[in-house]
Write an enzyme that holds these catalytic residues in place. Sequence first.
Site, short mmCIF file in Angstrom:
data_model
loop_
_atom_site.label_atom_id
_atom_site.label_comp_id
_atom_site.label_asym_id
_atom_site.label_seq_id
_atom_site.Cartn_x
_atom_site.Cartn_y
_atom_site.Cartn_z
N ASN A 49 16.45 31.33 -29.47
CA ASN A 49 16.93 32.42 -30.33
C ASN A 49 16.80 32.09 -31.81
O ASN A 49 17.35 32.77 -32.66
CB ASN A 49 18.40 32.75 -29.99
CG ASN A 49 19.35 31.59 -30.28
OD1 ASN A 49 18.93 30.54 -30.79
ND2 ASN A 49 20.62 31.76 -29.97
N HIS A 108 17.80 29.28 -33.31
CA HIS A 108 18.82 28.43 -33.93
C HIS A 108 18.24 27.09 -34.36
O HIS A 108 17.31 26.56 -33.75
CB HIS A 108 20.10 28.29 -33.08
CG HIS A 108 20.03 27.40 -31.89
ND1 HIS A 108 20.46 27.79 -30.64
CD2 HIS A 108 19.62 26.12 -31.72
CE1 HIS A 108 20.32 26.80 -29.79
NE2 HIS A 108 19.81 25.76 -30.42
#
Length: 241
Positions: A136, A138
């Site tokens: 995602n 991160h």
Amino acid sequence: MKLIQTFDYAELSQQAAEQIISRIKRKPSLNLGLATGSTPTGLYQELIKDHQQNKTSYKQINTFNLDEYIGIPKKDSHSYHYFMCEKLFKHIDIPLDQTHIPDGTARLLDEECTRYEQFIQEHGGIDLQILGIGQNGHIGFNEPGTSFDSRTHIIDLAESTRKANSRFFASVDDVPLQAITMGIASIMDSKEIFLLVSGHAKAEALARLINGDVSEDFPASVLKKHPNVSIFADKEATALL
Ligand code: GLP
């Protein structure tokens, strides 16, 4: 951002290791930022091999890890303290008191965040930071939506991150709900950054990083604003570029 494409994961690990070793030769007291996860383990094996064969020394190095789970004791095999010891520290000549990782068991967690942030700055900041990337986007444990101005802080882990990391635990329910992580601004203070990206599962994230906008919805995109980033990516990870 400079993209270094490699044939496979082994070559990615070797090339990143070579570059790190050259930085250590140039500055034996390098402040080295480290990451956990599966991606950097090949790199750590290469550093260990080089230490054994060529005697590269870590006696003057200080290391600073990005993050740690909250509530997992350092000696627990699921902690990032344990991971770093097993995967790197115990195999090289670094004094353990020069290895620094946020304390996820501190009684006063907010104070621990401030302490860690100041501690890095008092040591003169990070010369070279190693990063992986979550699917995602991160970096560290800075999940989508984290402010680009953030410093070391407590984060609620995204459900997708807990699922992805459940492979290291008995079940997803055992994955901690929170972590302590260097912030995006803390990471951006590093003088140089190596981002390692490997495998099909990261191809979409890498394509979004290279082709997408800079947005807090995709934390890694902030790296486009840093003057000295090298991305080491293997063939599988670059499949969608
Ligand atoms: C973890 C770590 C990150 C890491 C990422 C990707 O949650 N906190 O620092 O970069 O996930 O991990 P992996 O390399 O296992 O895909």
